[in-house]
Enzyme design. Structure first.
Site, PDB file in Angstrom:
ATOM      1  N   GLY A 250       0.668  -1.259  -0.072  1.00  0.00           N
ATOM      2  CA  GLY A 250      -0.126   0.068  -0.006  1.00  0.00           C
ATOM      3  C   GLY A 250       0.841   1.234  -0.183  1.00  0.00           C
TER       4      GLY A 250
ATOM      5  N   ASN B 155       1.428   3.165  -2.538  1.00  0.00           N
ATOM      6  CA  ASN B 155       0.764   4.084  -3.549  1.00  0.00           C
ATOM      7  C   ASN B 155      -0.565   4.785  -2.759  1.00  0.00           C
ATOM      8  OD1 ASN B 155       1.617   4.580  -6.276  1.00  0.00           O
ATOM      9  ND2 ASN B 155       2.037   2.294  -6.003  1.00  0.00           N
TER      10      ASN B 155
ATOM     11  N   ARG C  48     -15.815 -14.521 -10.641  1.00  0.00           N
ATOM     12  CA  ARG C  48     -15.217 -13.102 -10.492  1.00  0.00           C
ATOM     13  C   ARG C  48     -16.484 -11.932 -10.378  1.00  0.00           C
ATOM     14  NH1 ARG C  48     -11.633 -10.618 -14.823  1.00  0.00           N
ATOM     15  NH2 ARG C  48     -12.337 -12.548 -16.147  1.00  0.00           N
TER      16      ARG C  48
ATOM     17  N   ARG D 137      -5.880  -8.388  -8.557  1.00  0.00           N
ATOM     18  CA  ARG D 137      -6.742  -9.434  -9.386  1.00  0.00           C
ATOM     19  C   ARG D 137      -7.337  -8.765 -10.471  1.00  0.00           C
ATOM     20  NH1 ARG D 137      -9.559 -13.084  -6.232  1.00  0.00           N
ATOM     21  NH2 ARG D 137     -11.468 -12.986  -7.390  1.00  0.00           N
TER      22      ARG D 137
ATOM     23  N   ASN E 150      -5.541   2.831 -12.820  1.00  0.00           N
ATOM     24  CA  ASN E 150      -4.763   1.729 -12.508  1.00  0.00           C
ATOM     25  C   ASN E 150      -3.243   2.339 -12.396  1.00  0.00           C
ATOM     26  OD1 ASN E 150      -3.620  -1.002 -11.616  1.00  0.00           O
ATOM     27  ND2 ASN E 150      -3.250  -1.243 -13.646  1.00  0.00           N
TER      28      ASN E 150
ATOM     29  N   HIS F 114       0.497   1.109 -12.974  1.00  0.00           N
ATOM     30  CA  HIS F 114       1.311   0.159 -13.500  1.00  0.00           C
ATOM     31  C   HIS F 114       2.758   0.258 -13.610  1.00  0.00           C
ATOM     32  CE1 HIS F 114       1.992  -3.814 -15.375  1.00  0.00           C
ATOM     33  NE2 HIS F 114       2.890  -3.613 -16.232  1.00  0.00           N
TER      34      HIS F 114
ATOM     35  N   GLU G 269      -9.544  -5.369 -20.892  1.00  0.00           N
ATOM     36  CA  GLU G 269      -8.398  -6.278 -20.967  1.00  0.00           C
ATOM     37  C   GLU G 269      -7.420  -5.654 -19.626  1.00  0.00           C
ATOM     38  OE1 GLU G 269      -8.576  -8.722 -23.222  1.00  0.00           O
ATOM     39  OE2 GLU G 269     -10.432  -7.884 -23.858  1.00  0.00           O
TER      40      GLU G 269
ATOM     41  N   ASP H 247      -4.062  -4.188 -18.237  1.00  0.00           N
ATOM     42  CA  ASP H 247      -3.241  -2.977 -18.548  1.00  0.00           C
ATOM     43  C   ASP H 247      -3.272  -2.530 -20.136  1.00  0.00           C
ATOM     44  OD1 ASP H 247      -2.179  -3.726 -15.922  1.00  0.00           O
ATOM     45  OD2 ASP H 247      -0.802  -4.989 -16.648  1.00  0.00           O
TER      46      ASP H 247
ATOM     47  N   THR I 128       9.133   5.709  -6.649  1.00  0.00           N
ATOM     48  CA  THR I 128       9.233   6.938  -6.461  1.00  0.00           C
ATOM     49  C   THR I 128       8.301   7.753  -7.269  1.00  0.00           C
ATOM     50  OG1 THR I 128      11.247   7.507  -7.354  1.00  0.00           O
ATOM     51  CG2 THR I 128      11.470   6.973  -5.135  1.00  0.00           C
TER      52      THR I 128
HETATM   53  C1  GAR Z   1       3.240  -0.974  -7.459  1.00  0.00           C
HETATM   54  O1  GAR Z   1       4.517  -1.055  -8.096  1.00  0.00           O
HETATM   55  C2  GAR Z   1       2.395  -1.081  -8.481  1.00  0.00           C
HETATM   56  O2  GAR Z   1       2.670  -0.266  -9.778  1.00  0.00           O
HETATM   57  C3  GAR Z   1       2.229  -2.517  -9.056  1.00  0.00           C
HETATM   58  O3  GAR Z   1       2.170  -3.110  -7.701  1.00  0.00           O
HETATM   59  C4  GAR Z   1       2.948  -2.272  -6.569  1.00  0.00           C
HETATM   60  C5  GAR Z   1       2.262  -1.897  -5.646  1.00  0.00           C
HETATM   61  O4  GAR Z   1       2.837  -1.423  -4.517  1.00  0.00           O
HETATM   62  N1  GAR Z   1       0.772  -2.834  -9.509  1.00  0.00           N
HETATM   63  C6  GAR Z   1       0.906  -3.790 -10.599  1.00  0.00           C
HETATM   64  O5  GAR Z   1       1.920  -4.322 -10.958  1.00  0.00           O
HETATM   65  C7  GAR Z   1      -0.565  -3.931 -11.154  1.00  0.00           C
HETATM   66  N2  GAR Z   1      -0.498  -4.533 -12.245  1.00  0.00           N
HETATM   67  P1  GAR Z   1       2.189  -0.506  -3.195  1.00  0.00           P
HETATM   68  O6  GAR Z   1       1.074  -1.786  -2.794  1.00  0.00           O
HETATM   69  O7  GAR Z   1       3.224  -0.413  -2.517  1.00  0.00           O
HETATM   70  O8  GAR Z   1       1.405   0.413  -4.001  1.00  0.00           O
END
Ligand code: GAR
Length: 226
Positions: free
Chosen positions: A20, A22, A73, A99, A115, A117, A151, A153, A180
């Site tokens: 978490g 982000n 789902r 998910r 989202n 990525h 789809e 990403d 960062t």
């Molecule tokens: C982050 O790097 C995010 O971009 C990635 O998971 C990490 C979560 O970190 N997301 C994906 O790969 C989704 N396809 P966080 O829990 O510290 O935010």
């Protein structure tokens, strides 16, 4: 021009599966007044996700929805939609939510799910992103905030940040450098939404009302790390 946002403070529903960081950057930006948004609820598909602890620390509602309770789902996503509706969520932010969403959720919040990525999409979608980037030998990678479509990403891109790949990089060092920038561009994308400046036309996201001082450098909302 039809704006995607709502008037007033945007209510966020943040979906998480792990640590978490982000989510934390969004909470911090909200508390600092850098975004006109508050986190109304944090939802996880993992019971002991550290992100849920972060939410509770800030007195934000933290909900665990157990995927094992649902056969398909769609059932899981219907439970998520129910929570989001009850909290009047305007914008759903996937922040390390691991998910796949069903079309049910995507349709309910069309162009209102973002989202983050950790790659420059459309390069390296899916999992094990840094490993794939290093194996491929790219000189630059980065991160992308995009709207979510049916789809994985593939949805329209809002902001990207570019990060160099160094010769001695490992999965971990490259992930950390990219992270960062994730923490910078996700709140920025949320604020553009909150200001009603985003418009989706086909695959492209346009940003309206850019201050003149920012137009030359930032017109495409790419963030370049020299
Ligand atoms: C982050 O790097 C995010 O971009 C990635 O998971 C990490 C979560 O970190 N997301 C994906 O790969 C989704 N396809 P966080 O829990 O510290 O935010």
């Amino acid at each position: 021009m039809a704006s995607l946002s709502v008037k007033g403070q945007v209510r966020l529903g943040v979906l998480v599966s792990g640590r978490g960081s982000n989510l934390q950057s969004i909470i911090d930006a909200s508390h600092a007044g850098h975004i006109d948004a508050i986190v109304a609820i944090v939802i996880s598909d993992v019971a002991d996700a550290f992100a849920l602890d972060r939410a509770r620390t800030h007195n934000i509602e933290a909900a665990f929805v157990d995927p094992k309770l649902f056969e398909a789902r769609e059932g899981f996503d219907a439970a998520i939609i129910d929570l989001l509706r009850k909290r009047d969520v305007d914008l759903v932010c996937l922040a390390g939510f691991m998910r796949l969403l069903s079309p049910l959720l995507v349709r309910e919040y069309r162009n209102r799910i973002m989202n983050i990525h950790p790659a420059l999409l459309p390069a390296f979608p899916g999992l094990h992103v840094q490993r794939k980037a290093l194996k491929h030998g790219v000189k630059f990678s980065g991160c992308t905030v995009h709207f979510v479509d049916e789809e994985t990403d593939t949805g329209p891109i809002i902001i990207q940040a570019v990060v160099p790949v160094l010769e001695d990089d490992t999965d971990e060092s490259l992930s950390a450098r990219i992270l960062t920038y994730e923490h910078q561009i996700y709140p920025k994308a949320i604020q553009l939404f909150a200001e009603g400046r985003l418009e989706v036309r086909g695959r492209r996201v346009f940003c309206h009302g850019m201050p003149a001082s920012e137009q030359d450098e930032k017109r495409n909302w790419g963030v370049i790390n020299p």
